[in-house]
Design an enzyme around this catalytic site. Sequence first.
Site, PDB file in Angstrom:
ATOM      1  N   ASN A   1       1.747  -2.922   4.194  1.00 14.88           N
ATOM      2  CA  ASN A   1       0.799  -3.784   3.468  1.00 14.88           C
ATOM      3  C   ASN A   1      -0.188  -4.364   4.476  1.00 14.88           C
ATOM      4  O   ASN A   1      -0.100  -4.090   5.686  1.00 14.88           O
ATOM      5  CB  ASN A   1       1.551  -4.889   2.704  1.00 14.88           C
ATOM      6  N   LYS A   2      -1.113  -5.139   3.984  1.00 10.94           N
ATOM      7  CA  LYS A   2      -2.188  -5.693   4.808  1.00 10.94           C
ATOM      8  C   LYS A   2      -1.659  -6.332   6.098  1.00 10.94           C
ATOM      9  O   LYS A   2      -0.648  -7.031   6.082  1.00 10.94           O
ATOM     10  CB  LYS A   2      -2.953  -6.727   3.970  1.00 10.94           C
TER      11      LYS A   2
ATOM     12  N   ASP B   1       0.828  -1.211   0.000  1.00 12.27           N
ATOM     13  CA  ASP B   1       0.000   0.000   0.000  1.00 12.27           C
ATOM     14  C   ASP B   1       0.856   1.252   0.000  1.00 12.27           C
ATOM     15  O   ASP B   1       0.413   2.319  -0.413  1.00 12.27           O
ATOM     16  CB  ASP B   1      -0.946  -0.017   1.201  1.00 12.27           C
TER      17      ASP B   1
HETATM   18  O1  MRU Z   1      -7.649  -2.996   2.989  1.00  7.06           O
HETATM   19  P1  MRU Z   1      -7.402  -3.369   1.553  1.00  7.06           P
HETATM   20  O2  MRU Z   1      -8.153  -4.572   1.118  1.00  7.06           O
HETATM   21  O3  MRU Z   1      -7.584  -2.177   0.638  1.00  7.06           O
HETATM   22  O4  MRU Z   1      -5.861  -3.735   1.521  1.00  7.06           O
HETATM   23  C1  MRU Z   1      -5.283  -4.194   0.336  1.00  7.06           C
HETATM   24  C2  MRU Z   1      -3.873  -4.613   0.494  1.00  7.06           C
HETATM   25  O5  MRU Z   1      -3.297  -4.502   1.547  1.00  7.06           O
HETATM   26  C3  MRU Z   1      -3.159  -5.083  -0.731  1.00  7.06           C
HETATM   27  O6  MRU Z   1      -2.220  -6.048  -0.404  1.00  7.06           O
HETATM   28  C4  MRU Z   1      -2.441  -3.885  -1.364  1.00  7.06           C
HETATM   29  O7  MRU Z   1      -3.341  -2.832  -1.603  1.00  7.06           O
HETATM   30  C5  MRU Z   1      -1.743  -4.236  -2.614  1.00  7.06           C
HETATM   31  S1  MRU Z   1      -2.945  -4.547  -3.874  1.00  7.06           S
HETATM   32  C6  MRU Z   1      -2.317  -4.595  -5.377  1.00  7.06           C
END
Ligand code: MRU
Length: 347
Positions: A248-249, A238
């Site tokens: 990231n997540k 992100d």
């Molecule tokens: O909360 P989200 O579902 O928007 O989080 C998404 C993620 O963390 C993805 O791993 C990240 O955006 C990379 S997507 C190409």
Amino acid sequence: MVDTVTMKWKSWTLHLIDQRKLPLEEIYVPCESYKEVAQAIKEMIVRGAPAIGATAAFGYVLGAKEMVGSASSWDDFADKMERVREILANTRPTAVNLFWALERMENTMKNFGSLNGVVERLEKEAIEIAQEDIEINKAIGKNGAKLIKDGTTILTHCNTGSLATVDYGTALGVIRTAHEQGKRIRVFADETRPYLQGARLTAWELMKYGIDSYLISDNMAGWMMKRGEIDAVIVGADRVVANGDVANKIGTYSLAVLANRHNIPFYVALPTSTIDISLKSGDEIPIEERNPDEVTHCGGRRIAPEGIKVKNPAFDVTEHELVSAIITEKGVIYPPYEENIRKVLKK
Ligand code: MRU
């Protein structure tokens, strides 16, 4: 023209597949105003860093269409658009692609400088952002697939596929390219508690692409690594900052520590629009804290006692020391990241 599973731009309306309902229902939500677009990002009808960026760009177009009629002058229009930008920006704080896309749209608006034709010019820019995203993801896929040997088993986290982008995907794009090249690969997808992007979205995509895959709950990853069942980890991002730290997540950091312990390469795949060199280290990245209900409830049903206190950070930060390589559309970046990220951005 933008017509993908994630989003469709038709007759001044953005149609977003409702990712909250997948995989059980495939429903499109029409957004006709910038406020509806902002709401869709906030409520995670659309999610995933590049998808959020492109969505916000179309939100900006709809905002311009709404504002242009009532603007008494160019300056008045620009003031009104500042408010539109703020509302779209105040939806989710961590994925930098949102702010990147809004900045690109705002610069386009300012450079145009005339009320006559500005909405059409902004529409053209938003379509370009969306179309470029697809090409960029395919390039990430090609660059990343070179790191994947025939017979590799890959662990991935969250959803980084078509649904997280305009189309094709970043980390899942690498996996797709390797598969399309005929490499025999196997994927373990983390369910990704608490929002279950892995179980609901990644599993759905992997099935569609016919990739040999297993769904595991997040707490199984370490044991799979210990048993020698995982050869590589690939995740998306992100926000990546100047020193290479990766937001990231939530759960990504734990995977990176586990991969390091088991000598498994840990790759991060992203478009360069996810890189934010204005921040020096991951400590400066704003981490979104989400509704406690996401933890206390599952599938709309309460699973924890009333009144229990909850923490729900949606993202974590992985230090660059734990990252084996960063895969982008402009090439694969290896340490030292501080220096090599800047080199790649100049390309
Ligand atoms: O909360 P989200 O579902 O928007 O989080 C998404 C993620 O963390 C993805 O791993 C990240 O955006 C990379 S997507 C190409």
